[in-house]
Motif scaffolding. Structure first.
Motif, PDB file in Angstrom:
ATOM      1  N   LEU A 147       1.077  -1.285   0.271  1.00 62.63           N
ATOM      2  CA  LEU A 147       0.299   0.044  -0.152  1.00 62.63           C
ATOM      3  C   LEU A 147       0.327   1.364   0.245  1.00 62.63           C
ATOM      4  CD1 LEU A 147      -2.845  -0.965   2.707  1.00 62.63           C
ATOM      5  CD2 LEU A 147      -2.717  -0.667  -0.237  1.00 62.63           C
ATOM      6  N   PRO A 148       0.363   2.384  -0.548  1.00 65.92           N
ATOM      7  CA  PRO A 148      -0.939   2.807  -1.245  1.00 65.92           C
ATOM      8  C   PRO A 148      -0.749   1.994  -3.095  1.00 65.92           C
ATOM      9  CG  PRO A 148      -0.005   4.438  -1.300  1.00 65.92           C
ATOM     10  CD  PRO A 148       1.335   3.166  -0.370  1.00 65.92           C
ATOM     11  N   ILE A 149      -1.701   1.336  -3.261  1.00 68.16           N
ATOM     12  CA  ILE A 149      -1.946   0.957  -4.898  1.00 68.16           C
ATOM     13  C   ILE A 149      -1.412   1.599  -5.590  1.00 68.16           C
ATOM     14  CG2 ILE A 149      -3.168  -0.664  -6.197  1.00 68.16           C
ATOM     15  CD1 ILE A 149      -3.927  -2.497  -3.413  1.00 68.16           C
ATOM     16  N   ASP A 150      -0.908   1.592  -6.785  1.00 66.93           N
ATOM     17  CA  ASP A 150      -0.540   2.664  -7.550  1.00 66.93           C
ATOM     18  C   ASP A 150      -2.115   2.159  -8.357  1.00 66.93           C
ATOM     19  OD1 ASP A 150      -0.273   4.187 -10.269  1.00 66.93           O
ATOM     20  OD2 ASP A 150       1.065   3.068 -10.547  1.00 66.93           O
ATOM     21  N   CYS A 151      -3.549   2.540  -8.397  1.00 69.17           N
ATOM     22  CA  CYS A 151      -4.344   2.372  -9.183  1.00 69.17           C
ATOM     23  C   CYS A 151      -5.281   3.944  -9.401  1.00 69.17           C
ATOM     24  CB  CYS A 151      -5.280   1.341  -8.755  1.00 69.17           C
ATOM     25  SG  CYS A 151      -5.538   2.055  -6.724  1.00 69.17           S
ATOM     26  N   ILE A 152      -5.910   3.546 -10.654  1.00 66.93           N
ATOM     27  CA  ILE A 152      -6.581   4.610 -10.821  1.00 66.93           C
ATOM     28  C   ILE A 152      -8.147   4.064 -11.559  1.00 66.93           C
ATOM     29  CG2 ILE A 152      -6.385   4.720 -13.184  1.00 66.93           C
ATOM     30  CD1 ILE A 152      -6.341   8.117 -12.871  1.00 66.93           C
ATOM     31  N   THR A 153      -9.528   5.112 -11.068  1.00 72.47           N
ATOM     32  CA  THR A 153     -10.309   4.261 -12.190  1.00 72.47           C
ATOM     33  C   THR A 153     -11.664   5.305 -12.367  1.00 72.47           C
ATOM     34  OG1 THR A 153     -10.830   2.552  -9.933  1.00 72.47           O
ATOM     35  CG2 THR A 153     -13.132   3.696 -11.008  1.00 72.47           C
ATOM     36  N   GLY A 154     -11.915   5.414 -13.362  1.00 70.22           N
ATOM     37  CA  GLY A 154     -12.845   6.533 -14.101  1.00 70.22           C
ATOM     38  C   GLY A 154     -12.977   6.087 -15.926  1.00 70.22           C
ATOM     39  N   ILE A 155     -12.845   7.001 -16.320  1.00 70.97           N
ATOM     40  CA  ILE A 155     -13.219   6.728 -18.139  1.00 70.97           C
ATOM     41  C   ILE A 155     -12.607   8.019 -19.029  1.00 70.97           C
ATOM     42  CG2 ILE A 155     -16.023   5.962 -17.883  1.00 70.97           C
ATOM     43  CD1 ILE A 155     -16.860   8.473 -18.088  1.00 70.97           C
ATOM     44  N   ALA A 161      -8.743  14.764 -23.903  1.00 70.36           N
ATOM     45  CA  ALA A 161      -9.306  16.390 -23.415  1.00 70.36           C
ATOM     46  C   ALA A 161     -10.322  15.613 -22.587  1.00 70.36           C
ATOM     47  CB  ALA A 161      -9.533  17.308 -24.454  1.00 70.36           C
ATOM     48  N   LEU A 162     -10.580  14.574 -22.167  1.00 74.42           N
ATOM     49  CA  LEU A 162     -12.594  14.609 -21.362  1.00 74.42           C
ATOM     50  C   LEU A 162     -11.998  12.877 -20.745  1.00 74.42           C
ATOM     51  CD1 LEU A 162     -15.165  15.772 -23.546  1.00 74.42           C
ATOM     52  CD2 LEU A 162     -14.243  17.311 -22.009  1.00 74.42           C
ATOM     53  N   GLY A 163     -12.522  13.583 -19.101  1.00 74.30           N
ATOM     54  CA  GLY A 163     -12.967  12.186 -18.479  1.00 74.30           C
ATOM     55  C   GLY A 163     -13.075  12.318 -17.022  1.00 74.30           C
ATOM     56  N   LEU A 164     -13.270  11.829 -16.852  1.00 74.37           N
ATOM     57  CA  LEU A 164     -14.131  11.787 -15.170  1.00 74.37           C
ATOM     58  C   LEU A 164     -13.137  10.552 -14.022  1.00 74.37           C
ATOM     59  CD1 LEU A 164     -17.755  11.382 -15.168  1.00 74.37           C
ATOM     60  CD2 LEU A 164     -16.286  13.759 -14.575  1.00 74.37           C
ATOM     61  N   GLY A 165     -12.105  11.402 -13.338  1.00 72.93           N
ATOM     62  CA  GLY A 165     -11.721  10.635 -12.597  1.00 72.93           C
ATOM     63  C   GLY A 165     -12.100  10.289 -11.418  1.00 72.93           C
ATOM     64  N   THR A 166     -12.668   9.163 -10.532  1.00 71.32           N
ATOM     65  CA  THR A 166     -13.414   8.719  -9.503  1.00 71.32           C
ATOM     66  C   THR A 166     -12.555   8.009  -8.874  1.00 71.32           C
ATOM     67  OG1 THR A 166     -14.771   7.590 -10.835  1.00 71.32           O
ATOM     68  CG2 THR A 166     -15.390   7.417  -9.025  1.00 71.32           C
ATOM     69  N   GLN A 167     -11.501   7.645  -8.981  1.00 72.95           N
ATOM     70  CA  GLN A 167     -10.239   7.067  -7.501  1.00 72.95           C
ATOM     71  C   GLN A 167      -9.331   7.074  -8.006  1.00 72.95           C
ATOM     72  OE1 GLN A 167     -13.091   3.628  -6.558  1.00 72.95           O
ATOM     73  NE2 GLN A 167     -13.332   4.447  -3.781  1.00 72.95           N
ATOM     74  N   VAL A 168      -8.231   7.397  -6.944  1.00 72.76           N
ATOM     75  CA  VAL A 168      -6.375   7.213  -7.364  1.00 72.76           C
ATOM     76  C   VAL A 168      -6.603   7.168  -6.623  1.00 72.76           C
ATOM     77  CG1 VAL A 168      -5.096   9.181  -7.969  1.00 72.76           C
ATOM     78  CG2 VAL A 168      -7.273   9.259  -9.063  1.00 72.76           C
ATOM     79  N   ASP A 169      -5.395   5.889  -6.692  1.00 78.66           N
ATOM     80  CA  ASP A 169      -5.050   4.944  -5.334  1.00 78.66           C
ATOM     81  C   ASP A 169      -5.915   4.822  -4.646  1.00 78.66           C
ATOM     82  OD1 ASP A 169      -2.393   5.732  -7.012  1.00 78.66           O
ATOM     83  OD2 ASP A 169      -1.817   7.108  -5.723  1.00 78.66           O
ATOM     84  N   VAL A 170      -6.762   4.241  -5.046  1.00 79.77           N
ATOM     85  CA  VAL A 170      -7.535   4.357  -3.049  1.00 79.77           C
ATOM     86  C   VAL A 170      -8.440   2.844  -4.019  1.00 79.77           C
ATOM     87  CG1 VAL A 170      -9.452   4.053  -2.339  1.00 79.77           C
ATOM     88  CG2 VAL A 170      -8.086   6.192  -2.323  1.00 79.77           C
ATOM     89  N   ALA A 171      -8.609   1.455  -3.974  1.00 79.03           N
ATOM     90  CA  ALA A 171      -9.442   0.721  -4.281  1.00 79.03           C
ATOM     91  C   ALA A 171     -10.641   0.622  -3.659  1.00 79.03           C
ATOM     92  CB  ALA A 171      -8.421  -0.930  -3.730  1.00 79.03           C
ATOM     93  N   PRO A 172     -11.744   0.175  -5.202  1.00 80.89           N
ATOM     94  CA  PRO A 172     -12.640   0.116  -4.284  1.00 80.89           C
ATOM     95  C   PRO A 172     -13.538  -0.635  -3.808  1.00 80.89           C
ATOM     96  CG  PRO A 172     -13.030   0.416  -7.056  1.00 80.89           C
ATOM     97  CD  PRO A 172     -11.628   0.862  -5.884  1.00 80.89           C
ATOM     98  N   GLY A 173     -14.276  -0.515  -2.439  1.00 78.42           N
ATOM     99  CA  GLY A 173     -14.980  -1.464  -2.077  1.00 78.42           C
ATOM    100  C   GLY A 173     -15.887  -2.383  -2.360  1.00 78.42           C
ATOM    101  N   ASN A 174     -15.756  -3.452  -1.682  1.00 76.23           N
ATOM    102  CA  ASN A 174     -16.626  -4.605  -1.540  1.00 76.23           C
ATOM    103  C   ASN A 174     -18.272  -4.142  -1.925  1.00 76.23           C
ATOM    104  OD1 ASN A 174     -14.168  -6.162  -1.226  1.00 76.23           O
ATOM    105  ND2 ASN A 174     -14.576  -6.769   0.459  1.00 76.23           N
ATOM    106  N   LEU A 175     -18.809  -4.985  -2.087  1.00 81.05           N
ATOM    107  CA  LEU A 175     -20.211  -4.957  -2.671  1.00 81.05           C
ATOM    108  C   LEU A 175     -20.779  -3.329  -2.923  1.00 81.05           C
ATOM    109  CD1 LEU A 175     -21.819  -7.160  -0.356  1.00 81.05           C
ATOM    110  CD2 LEU A 175     -21.496  -7.087  -2.431  1.00 81.05           C
ATOM    111  N   PHE A 176     -19.983  -2.556  -4.158  1.00 82.97           N
ATOM    112  CA  PHE A 176     -20.208  -1.384  -4.287  1.00 82.97           C
ATOM    113  C   PHE A 176     -19.694  -1.092  -6.090  1.00 82.97           C
ATOM    114  CE2 PHE A 176     -17.486   3.015  -5.252  1.00 82.97           C
ATOM    115  CZ  PHE A 176     -18.320   3.286  -4.227  1.00 82.97           C
ATOM    116  N   THR A 177     -21.032  -0.575  -5.831  1.00 84.82           N
ATOM    117  CA  THR A 177     -20.824  -0.166  -7.715  1.00 84.82           C
ATOM    118  C   THR A 177     -20.734   1.436  -8.030  1.00 84.82           C
ATOM    119  OG1 THR A 177     -22.944  -1.052  -8.148  1.00 84.82           O
ATOM    120  CG2 THR A 177     -22.826   0.084  -9.791  1.00 84.82           C
TER     121      THR A 177
END
Length: 229
Positions: A147-155, A161-177
């Protein structure tokens, strides 16, 4: 709601460590940002690509980012690993006229020894009905990964030029959407003309005879935006 596609979907083979497989055909009617998508690739590091780009650590520090790979959906873009004789990682995909589903099942992180650790089960659902993107996280476990894990969530779109970054260097949780909704009214104007292909539709190589015969070249132009040109 987790969608089990292991019985009706197709198992994805040849995923390894830091690679991408595909392309897989997209049924007509799917859209990403303002443009239609016709094929996709699956990245072993937890993402879908619409141009076949391979991504490996270190991953983008922010979204959007014009440099590097573009045109992707990152469910859990991290240093995941499908390689190893006893690696339990699996991947399945399923597509019909209204949904594309890709499931990563029991996929561990890469570690120096014994090569993999942890377990991550998550899936992508792309809808042609409302143009939404859903990412379900059933269970996420780091194991012995540092930890911390090198990771990213988004589109991110095809130009970066366009994007949405939801989480950076944080893994999503269990039973999560995480769900990305397409805007009801689109006001963003995209002026983007470019080269679609040169000489042949696949941009493949071709042979030219050694002679004084004139060679004809051709290019196909395309409006990649949503405004008239």
């Amino acid at each position: 709601s987790w969608v089990d596609i292991t019985a009706r979907g197709t198992q994805v083979t040849n995923l390894a460590d830091d690679n991408v497989v595909g392309p897989y055909t997209v049924p007509q009617g799917f859209q990403f940002y303002w443009y239609p998508i016709t094929q996709f690739w699956i990245g072993s590091n937890g993402y879908l690509s619409f141009d076949g780009s391979n991504q490996a650590s270190p991953f983008p520090a922010s979204i959007p980012l014009a440099s590097g790979a573009n045109d992707w959906i990152a469910g859990h873009l991290a240093d995941l690993n499908f390689a190893g004789a006893t690696n339990p990682a699996e991947c399945y995909y399923y597509a019909n006229n209204d949904s594309i589903i890709v499931s990563f099942i029991n996929v561990p992180y890469w570690v120096v020894s014994p090569g993999f650790s942890g377990s991550n089960t998550f899936q992508f659902i792309i809808s042609s009905i409302d143009k939404s993107i859903t990412i379900n996280y059933q269970s996420m476990s780091k194991g012995t990964a540092t930890l911390p894990i090198d990771c990213i969530t988004g589109i991110e779109n095809n130009t970066g030029a366009l994007g949405l970054g939801t989480q950076v260097d944080v893994a999503p949780g269990n039973l999560f959407t995480i769900k990305y909704y397409y805007p009801t009214t689109v006001t963003y104007a995209v002026i983007d003309g470019g080269i679609n292909w040169n000489n042949n539709e696949k941009n493949g190589g071709f042979f030219i005879p050694v002679s004084n015969t004139p060679i004809s070249f051709s290019a196909n132009l395309k409006n990649f935006g949503n405004q008239n040109l």
